[in-house]
Design an enzyme around this catalytic site. Structure first.
Site, PDB file in Angstrom:
ATOM      1  N   ASP A   9       0.860  -1.183   0.000  1.00  0.00           N
ATOM      2  CA  ASP A   9       0.000   0.000   0.000  1.00  0.00           C
ATOM      3  C   ASP A   9       0.894   1.230   0.000  1.00  0.00           C
ATOM      4  O   ASP A   9       1.629   1.461   0.958  1.00  0.00           O
ATOM      5  CB  ASP A   9      -0.881  -0.021   1.256  1.00  0.00           C
ATOM      6  CG  ASP A   9      -1.976   1.024   1.203  1.00  0.00           C
ATOM      7  OD1 ASP A   9      -1.691   2.167   0.774  1.00  0.00           O
ATOM      8  OD2 ASP A   9      -3.114   0.706   1.597  1.00  0.00           O
ATOM      9  N   VAL A  13       0.719   3.550   6.479  1.00  0.00           N
ATOM     10  CA  VAL A  13      -0.291   3.580   7.547  1.00  0.00           C
ATOM     11  C   VAL A  13      -1.289   4.694   7.246  1.00  0.00           C
ATOM     12  O   VAL A  13      -0.908   5.841   7.111  1.00  0.00           O
ATOM     13  CB  VAL A  13       0.365   3.848   8.919  1.00  0.00           C
ATOM     14  CG1 VAL A  13      -0.693   3.783  10.018  1.00  0.00           C
ATOM     15  CG2 VAL A  13       1.478   2.862   9.194  1.00  0.00           C
ATOM     16  N   HIS A  14      -2.553   4.357   7.095  1.00  0.00           N
ATOM     17  CA  HIS A  14      -3.575   5.384   6.845  1.00  0.00           C
ATOM     18  C   HIS A  14      -4.893   4.957   7.467  1.00  0.00           C
ATOM     19  O   HIS A  14      -4.966   3.925   8.140  1.00  0.00           O
ATOM     20  CB  HIS A  14      -3.713   5.658   5.342  1.00  0.00           C
ATOM     21  CG  HIS A  14      -4.079   4.465   4.527  1.00  0.00           C
ATOM     22  ND1 HIS A  14      -5.380   4.033   4.405  1.00  0.00           N
ATOM     23  CD2 HIS A  14      -3.317   3.608   3.815  1.00  0.00           C
ATOM     24  CE1 HIS A  14      -5.402   2.967   3.625  1.00  0.00           C
ATOM     25  NE2 HIS A  14      -4.175   2.675   3.253  1.00  0.00           N
ATOM     26  N   GLY A  15      -5.909   5.778   7.257  1.00  0.00           N
ATOM     27  CA  GLY A  15      -7.198   5.586   7.923  1.00  0.00           C
ATOM     28  C   GLY A  15      -7.749   4.166   7.885  1.00  0.00           C
ATOM     29  O   GLY A  15      -8.138   3.615   8.908  1.00  0.00           O
ATOM     30  N   ILE A  17      -6.265   1.383   7.472  1.00  0.00           N
ATOM     31  CA  ILE A  17      -5.428   0.448   8.235  1.00  0.00           C
ATOM     32  C   ILE A  17      -5.726   0.605   9.720  1.00  0.00           C
ATOM     33  O   ILE A  17      -5.988  -0.358  10.437  1.00  0.00           O
ATOM     34  CB  ILE A  17      -3.913   0.759   8.019  1.00  0.00           C
ATOM     35  CG1 ILE A  17      -3.564   0.892   6.545  1.00  0.00           C
ATOM     36  CG2 ILE A  17      -3.038  -0.246   8.757  1.00  0.00           C
ATOM     37  CD1 ILE A  17      -3.443  -0.364   5.791  1.00  0.00           C
TER      38      ILE A  17
END
Lengths: 163, 151
Positions: A9, A13-15, A17
């Site tokens: 990805d 790290v994002h929303g 996840i």
């Protein structure tokens, strides 16, 4: 070592996840495996400082990641691995990470990339790495969220006439 | 599953729903967004909120959570004006994305009053000075690196 999930990805790290994946996979540790970020003290510090509460977050180079997951000291950790691109996933695979499935999440458009879906664009380099992974026994899925159906990534590439 | 209705000024409600769907991966069952438009008579809004709740299957004293953008403003007041007829409504103002996500993930296991409490707590906790968090963390790292070099 207990690796619950490996996700390719480019947003790392994002929303999605933070909100869904960690819980759905029962992970307590996030490893961002990326050579560039691991060598950048500011980015590294930032990612750790804003990591979700209750989650152990490590920013490691690909080589450090391999050493980390093989270290018996981390045997109890439930690891969620994040890489930016298939080439890094391939390096982890060849380094002996031992996964038979990897998942493709978001791959943003870059110059020269071809569209696979609304959220996935691939460069020739990505396709090459994906081919190598499947040839070496890793099945690649494409699943944005834990609650939606899991597609076969190579079939999606074939459907988009990219392989 | 407890229905959730977002109400707000202009594009707020649709925008919040759009952000929710981006993070949760698609349309959510039992979630609606309702806008007060500049040209609209706020008095009519209560009727539309009422209609939206009916559409969400909320009848009589049935439980639902209304997330409104601003305390004391027309969208929130439209919801509170329905409380006599709809005593099961929970109305939380200062709506934000963290509280909305928390609500949507817990609404199959919790009832409306409990959800409202969780939304308030989560919505408050999520307001952070991210710049300060990162600045302080980086200052610590730099100080440690400096100490290492001095040693």
């Amino acid at each position: 070592m207990s690796i619950k999930h490996l996700r390719i990805d480019n947003r790392l790290v994002h929303g999605q996840i933070v909100v869904s994946w960690l819980q759905a996979t029962g992970s307590d540790t996030v490893i961002v495996a990326n050579d560039v970020i691991a060598a950048d003290d500011f980015q590294k510090t930032m990612l750790v400082a804003v990591s979700p509460p209750g989650i152990r977050e490590r920013i490691l180079s690909i080589d450090e990641t391999l050493a980390y997951v093989k270290d018996p000291a981390h045997a109890d950790e439930q690891i969620f691995l994040l890489v930016k691109e298939p080439a890094d996933a391939l390096r982890l695979h060849r380094g002996g990470i031992g996964l038979t499935t990897m998942n493709v999440g978001n791959m943003a458009f870059v110059v020269g990339a071809k569209r696979v879906s609304n959220t996935v664009f691939v460069s020739p380099r990505d396709i090459e790495a994906a081919r190598a992974l499947t040839a070496e026994g890793v099945s690649l899925t494409c699943q944005m969220m834990p609650t939606v159906a899991r597609d076969d990534f190579m079939q999606l590439l074939a459907k988009a006439k990219l392989i | 599953m407890i229905p959730v209705l977002i109400v707000g000024h202009g594009g707020f409600a649709d925008g919040l729903r759009d952000a929710i769907e981006m993070i949760l991966g698609g349309p959510q069952e039992g979630l609606m967004a309702l806008a007060l438009r500049p040209e609209e008579d706020p008095a009519e809004l209560a009727g539309r909120v009422d209609g939206a709740l009916s559409e969400l299957g909320v009848e009589g004293d049935g439980g639902a959570v209304v997330l409104a953008d601003l305390f004391g403003a027309s969208p929130a007041n439209a919801a509170t004006s329905l409380l006599q007829r709809r005593p099961g409504l929970q109305i939380v103002t200062g709506a934000n994305l963290p509280m909305a996500l928390e609500l949507l993930m817990l609404r199959e296991t919790a009832e409306a009053p409990e959800l409202a409490g969780i939304a308030l707590e989560r919505g408050r906790d999520a307001i952070r000075d991210a710049g300060a968090v990162v600045r302080e963390a980086y200052a610590r790292v730099r100080a440690e690196m400096q100490a290492g070099e001095d040693r």
